[in-house]
Design an enzyme around this catalytic site. Structure first.
Site, mmCIF file in Angstrom:
data_model
loop_
_atom_site.group_PDB
_atom_site.id
_atom_site.type_symbol
_atom_site.label_atom_id
_atom_site.label_comp_id
_atom_site.label_asym_id
_atom_site.label_seq_id
_atom_site.Cartn_x
_atom_site.Cartn_y
_atom_site.Cartn_z
ATOM 1 N N HIS A 126 0.808 -1.219 0.000
ATOM 2 C CA HIS A 126 0.000 0.000 0.000
ATOM 3 C C HIS A 126 0.845 1.275 0.000
ATOM 4 C CE1 HIS A 126 0.405 -0.192 4.510
ATOM 5 N NE2 HIS A 126 0.440 1.116 4.370
ATOM 6 N N ASP A 156 0.245 -7.607 1.325
ATOM 7 C CA ASP A 156 0.677 -6.228 1.528
ATOM 8 C C ASP A 156 2.200 -6.117 1.585
ATOM 9 O OD1 ASP A 156 0.228 -3.527 1.678
ATOM 10 O OD2 ASP A 156 -0.034 -3.479 3.846
ATOM 11 N N GLY A 232 3.297 6.376 8.240
ATOM 12 C CA GLY A 232 4.691 6.574 7.861
ATOM 13 C C GLY A 232 5.577 5.436 8.313
ATOM 14 N N ASN A 233 5.137 4.686 9.336
ATOM 15 C CA ASN A 233 5.857 3.481 9.772
ATOM 16 C C ASN A 233 5.654 2.319 8.807
ATOM 17 O OD1 ASN A 233 5.622 4.366 13.114
ATOM 18 N ND2 ASN A 233 7.478 3.401 12.331
ATOM 19 N N SER A 234 4.628 2.401 7.966
ATOM 20 C CA SER A 234 4.281 1.277 7.097
ATOM 21 C C SER A 234 5.477 0.836 6.270
ATOM 22 C CB SER A 234 3.139 1.672 6.154
ATOM 23 O OG SER A 234 1.945 1.836 6.868
ATOM 24 N N LEU A 288 -4.963 -25.690 -0.893
ATOM 25 C CA LEU A 288 -5.414 -26.981 -0.387
ATOM 26 C C LEU A 288 -6.864 -27.230 -0.791
ATOM 27 C CD1 LEU A 288 -4.779 -29.511 1.208
ATOM 28 C CD2 LEU A 288 -5.358 -28.280 3.317
ATOM 29 N N GLY A 289 -7.672 -26.168 -0.781
ATOM 30 C CA GLY A 289 -9.056 -26.317 -1.234
ATOM 31 C C GLY A 289 -10.053 -26.554 -0.125
#
Length: 490
Positions: A126, A156, A232-234, A288-289
């Site tokens: 993001h 992400d 801002g830490n992302s 795996l389903g």
């Protein structure tokens, strides 16, 4: 009104009462030892040791932490802030704005860390999504233009590449492991909150395998921490007391700024995503389903379990690796390759760290008996991101809602038995579809009599529709079962 003499009598009485209450000075009780206790040498040493551990961890990790600055076109920035088809609030209040391409670019920022000496940088998807220009700045002030090598929305995680100049070396982060972490362990969050570069905050690991409500992905197993994480830490690293990266800071809940709950992607999961991007150019997800639920006390009693733990198989996809291996609804998976499984998120992330084609041995409790089942993992089909965006935009603009492929995890979230096809993921507010009763979480079966099995089917049908036409939808609603909705396009 009282006279002056009356007031004097009242004051004198109060003074006498106070003196009587206090008593003679020599009879008043005092604390036997009012002197603050001295701080022991052992306490001081322990405090200095913890301070030294924080300092050493920060010094080891900070050189590899980077500030990430991005530019997006104004159109891309607005797309990221509102659902496609939603009116632009600036145009609503002030009329049409400048033509596309004439609006100034939008600038954003985040964090990241250098993954290897070749110049690969890890950050959040993001942070760099739809970026037209990316700048990376090291703690020592060096700056580099970066290219996006690959980005994975489901986890992400994104990978950038910077090119060191001749003779330069890049400080790569040391990666640890998130699996051995225990609740209560000290961790440090590093990054650039509010553009305050090279910031370090400390806290403990508050929980593991957190799933955040509203995020439609099977890869939710976040590390929770009370180390302050802010905008801002992302993309910045979460490190242990040895300075090793154990997570990627990615989310906060409870408000626009930190209120005590921060979340990080476990590095063991992120490492596999990064490896796939570098090796294959995309993330190869094993399938795996099945859809699973975390075992609760009632499940444990019903299935004859000795402990309240494991992942309960809620659905099995026809012709999936799970069905071929013999898994059944009601089975409880308690281990993978001999490693205990605590809950549904534990199973999901354990399998996500493997590759399609891998064979895994599942320990299963069925009717109170334990057995071993071997399954060969398949692969989730993936669509090109640009095609997915086009499908979402077409459905939103023409039909008034967006769709996405239905997965087992999404089906479980909305209480559906089937886990294939397409599901309505977002409805444009105040649209004809919304007014007619179309809601997120409904499975879309047919549009104007045509069956739909993928977002591309919805895109194809939407392209042939125009304003004023009637749309008839056949749906499965979680609370109603199969139903229909008719409305006229505006």
């Amino acid at each position: 009104m009282r006279s002056s003499a009356d007031l004097h009598r009242v004051l004198a009485t109060l003074v006498i009462l106070l003196l009587a209450a206090c008593g003679p000075a020599e009879t008043r009780q005092t604390h036997p030892d009012s002197t603050p206790p001295a701080v022991s040498a052992a306490d001081t040493e322990a405090a200095y040791s913890l301070s030294s551990a924080f300092r050493t961890a920060a010094q080891r990790a900070l050189p590899a932490v980077v500030y990430v600055q991005v530019e997006r076109s104004a159109e891309a920035a607005r797309r990221g802030q509102r659902p496609p088809g939603t009116p632009d609030p600036f145009e609503f209040f002030f009329g049409p704005q400048a033509p596309p391409g004439q609006l100034p670019p939008q600038v954003g920022s985040g964090s990241g860390f250098i993954f290897d000496a070749e110049g690969h940088v890890v950050t959040n998807h993001h942070v760099v999504a739809d970026a037209s220009w990316v700048l990376v700045r090291l703690v020592d002030g060096r700056e580099y233009r970066a290219e996006v090598v690959g980005s994975d929305e489901a986890s992400d995680v994104a990978v950038l590449r910077i090119q060191p100049r001749e003779g330069e070396t890049l400080p790569a982060a040391e990666l640890g492991s998130s699996d051995p972490l225990q609740v209560g362990d000290w961790v440090l969050a590093l990054g650039s909150p509010f553009e305050l570069e090279a910031t370090v905050t400390a806290g403990i690991l508050s929980a593991k395998r957190r799933q955040l409500t509203g995020r439609q992905t099977a890869l939710e197993a976040f590390l929770q921490t009370d180390a302050a994480i802010n905008p801002g830490n992302s993309g910045g690293p979460l490190v242990d007391l040895s300075g090793r990266v154990v997570g990627i800071n990615t989310a906060i809940v409870g408000g626009p700024a930190f209120v005590g709950y921060g979340f990080a992607i476990p590095i063991d999961l992120a490492r596999k995503v990064v490896s796939d991007i570098l090796q294959f150019g995309e993330v190869r997800r094993p399938q795996l389903g099945i859809s699973v639920r975390t075992v609760n006390a009632v499940d444990a009693e019903a299935f004859g379990l000795a402990e309240i733990r494991g992942a309960n198989v809620a659905t099995v996809v026809p012709d999936s690796p799970a069905e071929k291996a013999g898994l059944q609804i009601g089975d409880v998976i308690v281990a993978v390759e001999g490693e205990a499984i605590d809950d549904a998120a534990d199973l999901t992330t354990t399998l996500a760290e493997r590759q399609p084609g891998d064979r895994v041995t599942l320990s299963v409790i069925r009717a109170g008996n334990r057995q071993e089942i071997e399954a060969e993992l398949g692969r989730f089909a993936t669509e090109e991101p640009e095609r997915q965006r086009r499908a979402a935009q077409a459905s939103a603009e023409k039909l008034g809602f967006q769709v996405q492929g239905l997965t087992a995890a999404i089906a479980e979230r909305f209480g559906h038995e089937r886990s294939d096809g397409v599901i309505i993921s977002e409805v444009v507010p105040f649209s004809a579809a919304a007014n007619a009763g179309v809601r997120p979480g409904q499975i879309l079966l047919r549009v104007n009599g045509q069956e739909v099995g993928t977002p591309a089917d919805v895109e194809r049908i939407a392209q042939g529709l125009g304003a004023g036409e009637v749309v008839s939808l056949r749906l499965i609603a979680p609370e109603l079962g199969e139903t229909f909705v008719n409305y006229r396009l505006r």
